[in-house]
Write an enzyme that holds these catalytic residues in place. Structure first.
Site, PDB file in Angstrom:
ATOM      1  N   GLY A  40      45.955  30.363  43.253  1.00 53.92           N
ATOM      2  CA  GLY A  40      44.898  30.419  44.268  1.00 53.92           C
ATOM      3  C   GLY A  40      44.971  29.211  45.190  1.00 53.92           C
ATOM      4  O   GLY A  40      45.300  28.108  44.748  1.00 53.92           O
ATOM      5  N   GLY A  67      48.328  25.488  39.451  1.00 54.70           N
ATOM      6  CA  GLY A  67      47.455  25.319  38.296  1.00 54.70           C
ATOM      7  C   GLY A  67      48.180  25.594  36.995  1.00 54.70           C
ATOM      8  O   GLY A  67      49.423  25.701  36.961  1.00 54.70           O
ATOM      9  N   ASP A  68      47.412  25.756  35.929  1.00 54.26           N
ATOM     10  CA  ASP A  68      48.008  25.892  34.599  1.00 54.26           C
ATOM     11  C   ASP A  68      48.825  27.181  34.442  1.00 54.26           C
ATOM     12  O   ASP A  68      49.900  27.163  33.836  1.00 54.26           O
ATOM     13  CB  ASP A  68      46.944  25.775  33.503  1.00 54.26           C
ATOM     14  CG  ASP A  68      45.768  26.718  33.698  1.00 54.26           C
ATOM     15  OD1 ASP A  68      45.628  27.286  34.808  1.00 54.26           O
ATOM     16  OD2 ASP A  68      45.000  26.910  32.745  1.00 54.26           O
ATOM     17  N   ASP A  98      39.380  24.710  39.840  1.00 53.27           N
ATOM     18  CA  ASP A  98      38.809  24.814  38.490  1.00 53.27           C
ATOM     19  C   ASP A  98      38.924  23.485  37.718  1.00 53.27           C
ATOM     20  O   ASP A  98      38.209  23.279  36.744  1.00 53.27           O
ATOM     21  CB  ASP A  98      39.509  25.919  37.687  1.00 53.27           C
ATOM     22  CG  ASP A  98      39.527  27.259  38.415  1.00 53.27           C
ATOM     23  OD1 ASP A  98      38.670  27.460  39.301  1.00 53.27           O
ATOM     24  OD2 ASP A  98      40.404  28.094  38.105  1.00 53.27           O
TER      25      ASP A  98
END
Ligand code: F6P
Length: 357
Positions: free
Chosen positions: A10, A112-113, A138
């Protein structure tokens, strides 16, 4: 030497500044940078989709521009990529082939992760060097205190909540604001604390409706007829129930907990309840000063690691310092709110309820 850089997952604020910092720091050291378009999708197919980057490209306008000029993808795992006919293909070899075809020595991923785990597996398989720059609103990437994009989202959510305050007060409304964050409550917790919310619900602390009602009653007894409830999208009740659905690609999608709580609380609170959400403005906002600085520090550090021939590393923040950690320590994990940590402690000490007592 040649760097390939991509943004994945995202979008958020600060991505262009991170790509710019990498490009500028690399150029200072005679390293060429190629920007891969649309994340790993730009490395699929016969011809890679990329753009040659240079320091001059990164004007003030581009550095501060929201989202990512390179594009990104947050759908589909290349190891099981939808073929459009209902089946799935493994596209990882195409990605490896294209990285090699471009003569890229090290791939820098900003993501991200979830993206980290995928890109880590692909680069391991292909014997490609990887450096990771954490980004996500996040803020749930493990082994780092901060990811690029988080504080811009906090600031945007804080403004959103503050702009609700006066109207909630004037019209005696209970405002429920739903905040993104997936399974981590960092964004709701930080913005709710900043904006002086009365109740903050986060996935790490199961809520119960009775505790929310009790808190609202105590607010009313104090002479106030309005309240602000901040709810993180993936909260669960005491039985572990969440409001979630599956997208067409099988991904778990959140959204709707605000309306769910309104329906449940409306029966008992005897108050006017309104639900809203800043939604994707948390991702599409402009970077704050803090994110601009972080993006530049992380981008510069990523190039420094390449010069030191240290790959397989993620740049990170620890105790406020910029450090690097082994990507293998991070892949496949995520960082939740520490329910015994300082943030929760401060909020509780300031009479903010987590809907649990
Ligand atoms: O991971 C970032 C994030 O914005 C989450 O907070 C949210 O759950 C998700 O992405 C939304 O993704 P999409 O835009 O695909 O619905």
């Amino acid at each position: 030497m040649k760097i390939g850089i991509l943004t994945s997952g995202g979008d958020c604020a600060g991505l262009n500044a991170a790509v710019g910092a990498v490009t500028i720091a690399a150029a200072q050291n005679g390293i060429e940078t190629l920007g891969i378009r649309r994340g790993s999708v730009g490395l699929m197919g016969d011809e890679p989709d990329y753009i040659s980057l240079n320091a001059e490209k990164f004007t003030h306008d581009l550095m501060h521009k929201p989202s990512t000029f390179l594009g990104t993808t947050n759908k589909g795992n290349p190891f099981q990529y939808p073929d459009g006919k209902g089946a799935f293909d493994d596209r990882s070899d195409e990605i490896i082939r294209n990285i090699k075809k471009l003569g890229i020595d090290t791939l820098i991923g900003i993501g991200g992760d979830g993206s980290l785990e995928i890109l880590h597996n692909i680069t391991e398989k292909g014997g490609v060097n990887l450096i990771w720059i954490p980004k996500t609103i996040d803020n749930d990437v493990d082994e780092t205190e901060l990811a690029v994009g988080f504080y811009s989202a906090v600031s945007t959510a804080n403004n959103f909540l503050n702009n609700l305050h006066a109207t909630a007060q004037t019209h005696d409304v209970v405002m429920i604001t739903e905040i993104m964050g997936r399974d981590a409550g960092h964004l709701a917790l930080h913005s709710g604390l900043a904006a002086s919310a009365d109740i903050i619900l986060i996935p790490e602390i199961p809520y119960n409706l009775d505790a929310i009602v009790k808190k609202y009653q105590s607010i009313k007894e104090s002479g106030r007829n309005y309240a602000q409830i901040v709810v993180s999208e993936a909260v669960k009740d005491l039985n572990g129930n969440k409001v979630q659905r599956k997208s067409a690609s099988g991904k778990v999608v959140y959204g709707g907990i605000g309306e769910y709580l309104k329906a449940k609380l409306g029966e008992v609170l005897k108050a006017e309840i309104r639900v809203q959400s800043p939604g994707h403005t948390l991702r599409g906002c402009a970077p704050t000063a803090q994110d601009m600085i972080l993006a530049k520090q992380y981008g510069q550090k990523a190039v420094e690691l390449i010069l030191q021939k240290k790959t397989g590393r993620m740049v990170a923040m620890r105790d406020g310092d910029i450090v690097d950690v082994d990507v293998r320590e991070v892949a496949g994990k995520s960082r939740a709110v520490d329910v015994d940590g300082d943030m929760v402690h401060t909020a509780r000490a300031l009479n903010i309820s987590f809907g649990d007592e």
